[in-house]
Design a protein around this motif. Structure first.
Motif, PDB file in Angstrom:
ATOM      1  N   GLY A  90       0.806  -1.216   0.000  1.00  0.00           N
ATOM      2  CA  GLY A  90       0.000   0.000   0.000  1.00  0.00           C
ATOM      3  C   GLY A  90       0.838   1.264   0.000  1.00  0.00           C
ATOM      4  N   VAL A  91       0.150   2.378  -0.246  1.00  0.00           N
ATOM      5  CA  VAL A  91       0.806   3.688  -0.236  1.00  0.00           C
ATOM      6  C   VAL A  91      -0.026   4.662   0.577  1.00  0.00           C
ATOM      7  N   ALA A  92       0.672   5.573   1.252  1.00  0.00           N
ATOM      8  CA  ALA A  92       0.017   6.713   1.877  1.00  0.00           C
ATOM      9  C   ALA A  92       0.304   7.929   1.010  1.00  0.00           C
ATOM     10  N   ILE A  93      -0.757   8.608   0.625  1.00  0.00           N
ATOM     11  CA  ILE A  93      -0.630   9.807  -0.202  1.00  0.00           C
ATOM     12  C   ILE A  93      -0.968  11.001   0.682  1.00  0.00           C
ATOM     13  N   SER A  94      -0.003  11.892   0.876  1.00  0.00           N
ATOM     14  CA  SER A  94      -0.189  13.007   1.792  1.00  0.00           C
ATOM     15  C   SER A  94      -0.447  14.307   1.047  1.00  0.00           C
ATOM     16  N   ILE A  95      -1.495  15.026   1.487  1.00  0.00           N
ATOM     17  CA  ILE A  95      -1.795  16.334   0.912  1.00  0.00           C
ATOM     18  C   ILE A  95      -2.004  17.346   2.037  1.00  0.00           C
ATOM     19  N   PRO A  96      -1.496  18.563   1.896  1.00  0.00           N
ATOM     20  CA  PRO A  96      -1.803  19.600   2.875  1.00  0.00           C
ATOM     21  C   PRO A  96      -3.299  19.920   2.850  1.00  0.00           C
ATOM     22  N   ALA A 111      -8.838  23.890  -5.102  1.00  0.00           N
ATOM     23  CA  ALA A 111      -9.204  23.165  -6.334  1.00  0.00           C
ATOM     24  C   ALA A 111      -8.013  22.358  -6.836  1.00  0.00           C
ATOM     25  N   TRP A 112      -6.829  22.944  -6.790  1.00  0.00           N
ATOM     26  CA  TRP A 112      -5.622  22.229  -7.232  1.00  0.00           C
ATOM     27  C   TRP A 112      -5.376  21.011  -6.336  1.00  0.00           C
ATOM     28  N   VAL A 113      -5.549  21.162  -5.037  1.00  0.00           N
ATOM     29  CA  VAL A 113      -5.334  20.057  -4.099  1.00  0.00           C
ATOM     30  C   VAL A 113      -6.256  18.893  -4.422  1.00  0.00           C
ATOM     31  N   LEU A 114      -7.535  19.179  -4.637  1.00  0.00           N
ATOM     32  CA  LEU A 114      -8.498  18.117  -4.940  1.00  0.00           C
ATOM     33  C   LEU A 114      -8.177  17.442  -6.270  1.00  0.00           C
ATOM     34  N   GLU A 115      -7.761  18.232  -7.248  1.00  0.00           N
ATOM     35  CA  GLU A 115      -7.431  17.678  -8.564  1.00  0.00           C
ATOM     36  C   GLU A 115      -6.189  16.775  -8.471  1.00  0.00           C
ATOM     37  N   GLN A 116      -5.159  17.254  -7.797  1.00  0.00           N
ATOM     38  CA  GLN A 116      -3.924  16.483  -7.659  1.00  0.00           C
ATOM     39  C   GLN A 116      -4.169  15.216  -6.855  1.00  0.00           C
ATOM     40  N   ASP A 129      -2.945  -2.340  -3.609  1.00  0.00           N
ATOM     41  CA  ASP A 129      -4.227  -2.782  -3.078  1.00  0.00           C
ATOM     42  C   ASP A 129      -4.784  -1.880  -1.978  1.00  0.00           C
ATOM     43  N   TYR A 130      -3.906  -1.086  -1.364  1.00  0.00           N
ATOM     44  CA  TYR A 130      -4.354  -0.343  -0.186  1.00  0.00           C
ATOM     45  C   TYR A 130      -3.860   1.101  -0.274  1.00  0.00           C
ATOM     46  N   ILE A 131      -4.782   2.045  -0.144  1.00  0.00           N
ATOM     47  CA  ILE A 131      -4.433   3.460  -0.232  1.00  0.00           C
ATOM     48  C   ILE A 131      -4.896   4.191   1.025  1.00  0.00           C
ATOM     49  N   VAL A 132      -3.950   4.884   1.653  1.00  0.00           N
ATOM     50  CA  VAL A 132      -4.246   5.759   2.787  1.00  0.00           C
ATOM     51  C   VAL A 132      -4.087   7.194   2.306  1.00  0.00           C
ATOM     52  N   LEU A 133      -5.090   8.015   2.557  1.00  0.00           N
ATOM     53  CA  LEU A 133      -4.987   9.430   2.230  1.00  0.00           C
ATOM     54  C   LEU A 133      -4.636  10.190   3.507  1.00  0.00           C
ATOM     55  N   GLY A 134      -3.471  10.826   3.516  1.00  0.00           N
ATOM     56  CA  GLY A 134      -3.035  11.575   4.684  1.00  0.00           C
ATOM     57  C   GLY A 134      -3.328  13.051   4.536  1.00  0.00           C
ATOM     58  N   LEU A 135      -4.017  13.610   5.519  1.00  0.00           N
ATOM     59  CA  LEU A 135      -4.352  15.029   5.489  1.00  0.00           C
ATOM     60  C   LEU A 135      -3.387  15.787   6.399  1.00  0.00           C
ATOM     61  N   GLU A 136      -2.343  16.340   5.803  1.00  0.00           N
ATOM     62  CA  GLU A 136      -1.339  17.072   6.572  1.00  0.00           C
ATOM     63  C   GLU A 136      -1.933  18.361   7.136  1.00  0.00           C
ATOM     64  N   ASP A 137      -1.605  18.654   8.381  1.00  0.00           N
ATOM     65  CA  ASP A 137      -2.074  19.873   9.061  1.00  0.00           C
ATOM     66  C   ASP A 137      -3.603  19.952   9.101  1.00  0.00           C
ATOM     67  N   LEU A 146     -12.458  19.829   4.837  1.00  0.00           N
ATOM     68  CA  LEU A 146     -12.207  18.460   5.260  1.00  0.00           C
ATOM     69  C   LEU A 146     -13.347  17.540   4.838  1.00  0.00           C
ATOM     70  N   ALA A 147     -14.573  18.016   4.994  1.00  0.00           N
ATOM     71  CA  ALA A 147     -15.740  17.218   4.599  1.00  0.00           C
ATOM     72  C   ALA A 147     -15.720  16.946   3.101  1.00  0.00           C
ATOM     73  N   GLU A 148     -15.318  17.932   2.343  1.00  0.00           N
ATOM     74  CA  GLU A 148     -15.242  17.777   0.884  1.00  0.00           C
ATOM     75  C   GLU A 148     -14.182  16.744   0.510  1.00  0.00           C
ATOM     76  N   ILE A 149     -13.044  16.790   1.178  1.00  0.00           N
ATOM     77  CA  ILE A 149     -11.979  15.819   0.915  1.00  0.00           C
ATOM     78  C   ILE A 149     -12.438  14.406   1.270  1.00  0.00           C
ATOM     79  N   LEU A 150     -13.091  14.247   2.411  1.00  0.00           N
ATOM     80  CA  LEU A 150     -13.573  12.929   2.833  1.00  0.00           C
ATOM     81  C   LEU A 150     -14.536  12.336   1.819  1.00  0.00           C
ATOM     82  N   ALA A 151     -15.455  13.143   1.353  1.00  0.00           N
ATOM     83  CA  ALA A 151     -16.437  12.659   0.373  1.00  0.00           C
ATOM     84  C   ALA A 151     -15.743  12.213  -0.909  1.00  0.00           C
ATOM     85  N   GLU A 152     -14.763  12.996  -1.350  1.00  0.00           N
ATOM     86  CA  GLU A 152     -14.047  12.652  -2.582  1.00  0.00           C
ATOM     87  C   GLU A 152     -13.186  11.401  -2.374  1.00  0.00           C
ATOM     88  N   ALA A 153     -12.556  11.287  -1.208  1.00  0.00           N
ATOM     89  CA  ALA A 153     -11.733  10.107  -0.913  1.00  0.00           C
ATOM     90  C   ALA A 153     -12.575   8.842  -0.929  1.00  0.00           C
TER      91      ALA A 153
END
Length: 371
Positions: A90-96, A111-116, A129-137, A146-153
């Motif tokens: 798996g991978v953890a993908i971190s975004i501010p 908008a750029w953060v969500l697109e990337q 097989d396994y993806i963790v989305l890390g929300l930095e800060d 945060l709610a928007e990111i969760l829904a998209e994730a």
């Protein structure tokens, strides 16, 4: 009862501590020890660092340990491509997630953060097989974002979202009352990643679990940048004994693992460090020692045997007559009252002079010289 996941990042965030650099053999020993103890997940490094890191992580993956291995990545395709080469599951993908970091670190917008984020997640789904989305800060992020990111994730198929208190600014009440709303709106498990800048990493991690989080990020001994992360041993024992939560890790392995990491990093374990410190099950006060002899529960938070330790006693400024008499009895020595009083005065004076607890041989040396 659904168990809480313990996600260890000693080999990634822990290695970011100043002056810490682990070779492959050291990483292998730590990874094996954690896997054998029953840790749920190991974050084992940052492949984007370079070829040497890719090779090390690849060798760890080739061990086929009974634990999921993931890597840490920025939301950058080249980072992920380096991770795919290692063979991890798996991978953890971190975004501010905070406006502070989006604007003042990335020089971008939401908008750029969500697109990337979306591009990277879709790319990773083809490879692992396994993806963790890390929300930095995340602790300083806008709740609506945060709610928007969760829904998209959730829409993109992320397995878990990591909420990072990157600068360690939160406190337990805010964690509990604020993060419950995130739990309610999330259809995927949430992980809490605490930093200890204000000394509240363990308390905040427990508050997150009480709020409904299903995973906690930890490092052995709290190793990590600045003031470090939430210590594995403290979180694990507190989950079991303070919150009565189900966890898989074998608590009796914690001291061995901590000693291994201490040797590998060259960082001594403080004597009073909870769970793993040399003195945390040692009693000096005669009142405490007497209470323990009558019933361990008088001065016992939890049985030390559950973490592979046992109660011990020592002699210091607050050791009284009963403690000395008990030692002398075990040695088959009987003294009159006047001699006992003189002996006790000498012992207390000696403890004050050398500013440390006295060992049994120290006491017996005083006894021999006094009789």
């Amino acid at each position: 009862m659904e168990r809480i996941m313990l996600c260890d990042t000693t080999l990634r965030d822990g290695e970011q501590a100043p002056g810490v650099a682990l070779g492959f053999r050291e990483k292998e020993m730590i990874a094996r020890a954690l896997a054998d103890a029953g840790i749920d997940e190991l974050e084992v490094g940052v492949p984007a660092v370079g070829e040497s890191e890719i090779k090390t992580i690849s060798r760890l993956a080739a061990l086929h340990l009974p634990v999921r291995l993931i890597t840490w990545n920025r939301a950058v395709l080249t980072d992920l491509q380096a991770s795919y080469r290692t063979g991890v599951e798996g991978v953890a993908i971190s975004i501010p997630a905070s406006e502070q970091q989006i604007r003042n670190k990335l020089r971008k917008d939401r908008a750029w953060v969500l697109e990337q984020m979306g591009q990277c997640i879709l790319n990773a789904r083809k490879e692992v097989d396994y993806i963790v989305l890390g929300l930095e800060d995340a602790s300083r992020a806008d709740f609506i974002f945060l709610a928007e990111i969760l829904a998209e994730a959730e829409r993109l198929g992320v397995k878990r979202v990591r909420f990072a208190d990157t600068v360690g600014i939160l406190e337990p009440l805010k964690v509990f009352f604020t993060l419950q709303d995130l739990v309610r709106m999330s259809g995927i498990p949430l992980e809490f990643h605490a930093h200890n800048d204000l000394g509240m990493a363990v308390a905040n991690s427990l508050a997150a679990v009480q709020a409904g989080f299903k995973a906690v990020s930890v490092t052995v001994g709290g190793l990590g940048e600045r003031a470090g992360n939430a210590p594995l041993e403290e979180v694990a024992v507190a989950l079991r004994y303070a919150l009565s939560e189900e966890i898989d890790i074998d608590l009796k392995c914690l001291n061995t693992i901590a000693s291994l990491v201490s040797l590998a990093t060259g960082r001594p374990i403080p004597r009073a460090k909870p769970i793993i410190g040399q003195d945390v099950f040692t009693h000096t006060s005669s009142i405490h020692i007497d209470g323990l002899k009558k019933d361990f529960h008088n001065y016992q938070t939890f049985p030390p045997e559950t973490v592979g330790r046992q109660h011990t006693t020592s002699f210091g400024k607050y050791s009284g007559r009963k403690s000395i008499l008990r030692l002398l009895k075990t040695k088959g020595i009987e003294l009159d009252q006047e001699t006992i009083d003189k002996l006790l005065a000498k012992i207390l004076r000696r403890a004050c002079e050398i500013k440390r607890v006295l060992r049994e041989d120290d006491i017996m040396e005083i006894v021999v010289s006094s009789c």
